[in-house]
Motif scaffolding. Structure first.
Motif, PDB file in Angstrom:
ATOM      1  N   LEU A 200      52.990   6.422 -18.549  1.00 41.63           N
ATOM      2  CA  LEU A 200      54.087   7.113 -19.231  1.00 41.63           C
ATOM      3  C   LEU A 200      55.025   6.126 -19.905  1.00 41.63           C
ATOM      4  O   LEU A 200      55.483   6.362 -21.034  1.00 41.63           O
ATOM      5  N   ARG A 201      55.304   5.016 -19.250  1.00 44.42           N
ATOM      6  CA  ARG A 201      56.146   3.984 -19.877  1.00 44.42           C
ATOM      7  C   ARG A 201      55.487   3.443 -21.141  1.00 44.42           C
ATOM      8  O   ARG A 201      56.141   3.239 -22.160  1.00 44.42           O
TER       9      ARG A 201
ATOM     10  N   PHE B 121      53.275   4.995 -22.978  1.00 49.70           N
ATOM     11  CA  PHE B 121      53.305   6.050 -23.998  1.00 49.70           C
ATOM     12  C   PHE B 121      54.656   6.034 -24.702  1.00 49.70           C
ATOM     13  O   PHE B 121      54.736   6.109 -25.925  1.00 49.70           O
ATOM     14  N   ASP B 122      55.725   5.949 -23.913  1.00 52.56           N
ATOM     15  CA  ASP B 122      57.083   6.000 -24.457  1.00 52.56           C
ATOM     16  C   ASP B 122      57.401   4.818 -25.364  1.00 52.56           C
ATOM     17  O   ASP B 122      58.157   4.954 -26.318  1.00 52.56           O
ATOM     18  N   THR B 123      56.848   3.653 -25.051  1.00 55.14           N
ATOM     19  CA  THR B 123      57.131   2.466 -25.865  1.00 55.14           C
ATOM     20  C   THR B 123      56.205   2.354 -27.069  1.00 55.14           C
ATOM     21  O   THR B 123      56.426   1.511 -27.926  1.00 55.14           O
TER      22      THR B 123
ATOM     23  N   GLU C 292      45.620   6.503 -25.502  1.00 54.28           N
ATOM     24  CA  GLU C 292      46.398   7.564 -24.849  1.00 54.28           C
ATOM     25  C   GLU C 292      45.478   8.679 -24.357  1.00 54.28           C
ATOM     26  O   GLU C 292      45.635   9.178 -23.247  1.00 54.28           O
TER      27      GLU C 292
END
Length: 87
Positions: A32-33, A35-37, A45
């Motif tokens: 998730l980190r 993906f967010d960055t 993904e």
């Protein structure tokens, strides 16, 4: 963890699944980190998402086989609290 000769297999499976669940949750948070960055391509993904979903399904299958619920895998560490975060 209470060890009883009659339930040693289930107890061992419970311990192993607890460790695997901890690692699965850590991998999920890391993904998730990332993906967010924006560190991942769309293909990466997709692969990570599919892998995490399959791992979650397999964990549910193994818990079911041994009559374990998700909360059974959360060890109480006394004053430190539970091993796994409550979801």
């Amino acid at each position: 963890m209470d060890l009883d000769p009659d339930t040693v297999e289930k107890d061992l499976v419970k311990l192993v699944l607890t460790v695997v669940e901890l690692l699965r949750q850590l991998m999920e948070r890391q993904a998730l980190r990332r993906f967010d960055t924006g560190d991942l391509s769309e293909d990466q993904e997709e692969r990570i998402g599919l892998t995490l979903m399959l791992l979650d399904d397999r964990m549910a299958e193994l818990r079911g086989r041994y009559g374990l619920r998700p909360e059974d895998l959360n060890l109480d560490l006394g004053p430190l609290g539970p091993l796994l975060p409550r979801e």
